[in-house]
Design a protein around this motif. Structure first.
Motif, PDB file in Angstrom:
ATOM      1  N   LEU A  96      -3.657  51.759  37.361  1.00 56.47           N
ATOM      2  CA  LEU A  96      -4.758  50.924  36.859  1.00 56.47           C
ATOM      3  C   LEU A  96      -4.917  49.651  37.679  1.00 56.47           C
ATOM      4  CD1 LEU A  96      -3.878  51.206  33.057  1.00 56.47           C
ATOM      5  CD2 LEU A  96      -5.671  52.460  34.262  1.00 56.47           C
ATOM      6  N   HIS A  97      -4.236  49.572  38.809  1.00 57.35           N
ATOM      7  CA  HIS A  97      -4.302  48.339  39.584  1.00 57.35           C
ATOM      8  C   HIS A  97      -5.700  48.108  40.161  1.00 57.35           C
ATOM      9  CE1 HIS A  97      -2.978  51.483  42.468  1.00 57.35           C
ATOM     10  NE2 HIS A  97      -3.696  50.815  43.366  1.00 57.35           N
ATOM     11  N   SER A  98      -5.992  46.833  40.413  1.00 52.54           N
ATOM     12  CA  SER A  98      -7.269  46.422  41.005  1.00 52.54           C
ATOM     13  C   SER A  98      -8.455  46.830  40.138  1.00 52.54           C
ATOM     14  CB  SER A  98      -7.414  46.982  42.424  1.00 52.54           C
ATOM     15  OG  SER A  98      -6.363  46.540  43.256  1.00 52.54           O
ATOM     16  N   ASN A  99      -8.372  46.469  38.864  1.00 52.88           N
ATOM     17  CA  ASN A  99      -9.506  46.563  37.947  1.00 52.88           C
ATOM     18  C   ASN A  99      -9.774  45.168  37.388  1.00 52.88           C
ATOM     19  OD1 ASN A  99     -10.654  49.433  37.261  1.00 52.88           O
ATOM     20  ND2 ASN A  99      -8.453  49.768  37.562  1.00 52.88           N
ATOM     21  N   ARG A 100     -10.371  45.091  36.202  1.00 58.06           N
ATOM     22  CA  ARG A 100     -10.672  43.798  35.586  1.00 58.06           C
ATOM     23  C   ARG A 100     -10.124  43.728  34.160  1.00 58.06           C
ATOM     24  NH1 ARG A 100     -16.945  42.736  37.654  1.00 58.06           N
ATOM     25  NH2 ARG A 100     -16.480  42.855  39.881  1.00 58.06           N
ATOM     26  N   LEU A 101      -9.025  44.393  33.932  1.00 56.98           N
ATOM     27  CA  LEU A 101      -8.413  44.382  32.605  1.00 56.98           C
ATOM     28  C   LEU A 101      -8.004  42.951  32.258  1.00 56.98           C
ATOM     29  CD1 LEU A 101      -6.243  47.587  33.053  1.00 56.98           C
ATOM     30  CD2 LEU A 101      -8.433  47.395  31.848  1.00 56.98           C
ATOM     31  N   ASP A 102      -8.414  42.485  31.089  1.00 56.20           N
ATOM     32  CA  ASP A 102      -8.264  41.062  30.788  1.00 56.20           C
ATOM     33  C   ASP A 102      -7.763  40.776  29.373  1.00 56.20           C
ATOM     34  OD1 ASP A 102     -10.519  41.888  29.445  1.00 56.20           O
ATOM     35  OD2 ASP A 102     -11.856  40.373  30.289  1.00 56.20           O
ATOM     36  N   LYS A 103      -7.207  41.780  28.703  1.00 56.61           N
ATOM     37  CA  LYS A 103      -6.676  41.567  27.360  1.00 56.61           C
ATOM     38  C   LYS A 103      -5.159  41.762  27.367  1.00 56.61           C
ATOM     39  CE  LYS A 103     -10.820  41.094  25.651  1.00 56.61           C
ATOM     40  NZ  LYS A 103     -11.306  39.763  25.230  1.00 56.61           N
ATOM     41  N   ASN A 161      -4.960  42.647  38.077  1.00 51.26           N
ATOM     42  CA  ASN A 161      -5.896  42.570  36.967  1.00 51.26           C
ATOM     43  C   ASN A 161      -5.873  41.139  36.447  1.00 51.26           C
ATOM     44  OD1 ASN A 161      -7.145  45.325  36.071  1.00 51.26           O
ATOM     45  ND2 ASN A 161      -5.049  45.837  36.657  1.00 51.26           N
ATOM     46  N   ARG A 162      -6.231  40.945  35.184  1.00 52.21           N
ATOM     47  CA  ARG A 162      -6.245  39.591  34.614  1.00 52.21           C
ATOM     48  C   ARG A 162      -5.529  39.595  33.270  1.00 52.21           C
ATOM     49  NH1 ARG A 162     -12.794  38.922  35.496  1.00 52.21           N
ATOM     50  NH2 ARG A 162     -12.810  39.150  37.758  1.00 52.21           N
ATOM     51  N   ILE A 163      -4.494  40.397  33.154  1.00 52.31           N
ATOM     52  CA  ILE A 163      -3.828  40.599  31.875  1.00 52.31           C
ATOM     53  C   ILE A 163      -2.974  39.378  31.527  1.00 52.31           C
ATOM     54  CG2 ILE A 163      -2.214  42.060  30.604  1.00 52.31           C
ATOM     55  CD1 ILE A 163      -3.072  44.355  32.465  1.00 52.31           C
ATOM     56  N   PRO A 164      -3.233  38.732  30.388  1.00 48.90           N
ATOM     57  CA  PRO A 164      -2.446  37.567  29.971  1.00 48.90           C
ATOM     58  C   PRO A 164      -1.342  37.951  28.994  1.00 48.90           C
ATOM     59  CG  PRO A 164      -4.364  37.747  28.574  1.00 48.90           C
ATOM     60  CD  PRO A 164      -4.398  38.960  29.514  1.00 48.90           C
ATOM     61  N   LEU A 215       0.465  37.239  33.232  1.00 49.23           N
ATOM     62  CA  LEU A 215       1.569  37.399  32.298  1.00 49.23           C
ATOM     63  C   LEU A 215       2.429  36.137  32.293  1.00 49.23           C
ATOM     64  CD1 LEU A 215       2.480  41.049  33.279  1.00 49.23           C
ATOM     65  CD2 LEU A 215       1.351  40.323  31.173  1.00 49.23           C
ATOM     66  N   SER A 216       2.842  35.729  31.121  1.00 46.99           N
ATOM     67  CA  SER A 216       3.544  34.459  31.011  1.00 46.99           C
ATOM     68  C   SER A 216       4.750  34.574  30.093  1.00 46.99           C
ATOM     69  CB  SER A 216       2.589  33.376  30.484  1.00 46.99           C
ATOM     70  OG  SER A 216       2.086  33.745  29.209  1.00 46.99           O
TER      71      SER A 216
END
Length: 206
Positions: free
Chosen positions: A110-117, A137-140, A164-165
């Motif tokens: 799933l790399h290089s998508n816009r997943l953001d949740k 992606n933009r997964i937090p 990720l944090s």
């Protein structure tokens, strides 16, 4: 029709709803085209391999309830957004009713998508999985406590360059991932590296 391959063309349309009529399909690959739009909501009871990588597909990830035999799901380098929740198709009635990916899954990219949740808090990667990539992606948020708990030593997990944090979960004592197989570069981790990461791996991979 059991196998359908249209890799490396210049197809620039959407995937039509009539695609769902191919109920006997075992393998479909449209790697490196220009397909766009959302995936139709299909049910493919026999599908084992779906490769739609390197297109311009968007929308939410497909629900694995429709792909009960899927082994390889390759969706990298598209424009999918949202969360990984649709992938939690199965439910194990353990202590916490953990949602996990298809127990037959060997590869998920799933790399290089816009997943953001955020990750679903109860997501678990199955022991069958050989590689799982969600880099770029933009997964937090935090890594789910039991995400890696069922993996064996041959799995490759790439989660670099997200959002990720907090700290890595402390619940994987005894887990020995192969050297270099867990990549978390470019996130927002803090605190100490947990004890389940072996001393040698700490020095070589972090």
């Amino acid at each position: 029709l059991r196998s359908f391959n249209i890799d490396n063309n210049k197809l620039d349309s959407t995937i039509p709803a009539t695609f769902c009529n191919l109920k006997e399909l075992h393998r479909f690959s449209a790697y490196k085209n220009r397909l766009s739009g959302h995936l139709p909501k299909c049910i493919f009871p026999e599908l084992e391999s779906l490769n739609l990588a390197r297109n311009k597909l968007s929308g939410k990830l497909p629900n694995l309830d429709g792909f009960r035999n899927i082994t390889y799901l390759l969706l990298h380098k598209n424009e999918f957004y949202g969360s990984l929740t649709p992938l939690g198709a199965d439910e194990m009635l353990d202590d916490d009713e953990i949602h996990h990916l298809n127990g037959k899954m060997k590869g998920l990219t799933l790399h290089s998508n816009r997943l953001d949740k955020r990750f679903p808090s109860n997501l678990v990667l199955p022991s069958s999985l050989n590689f799982f990539t969600i880099s770029y992606n933009r997964i937090p948020g935090v890594v789910p406590k039991k995400l890696l708990s069922r993996l064996n030593g041959n799995s490759t997990i790439l989660m670099s360059n997200n959002r990720l944090s907090c700290h890595l979960p402390h619940g994987h004592e005894g887990l020995e991932l192969a050297s270099g197989s867990l990549v978390l570069v470019g996130n927002l981790f803090s605190k100490a590296i947990p004890s389940w990461v072996r001393d040698g791996e700490r020095k070589s991979n972090f």
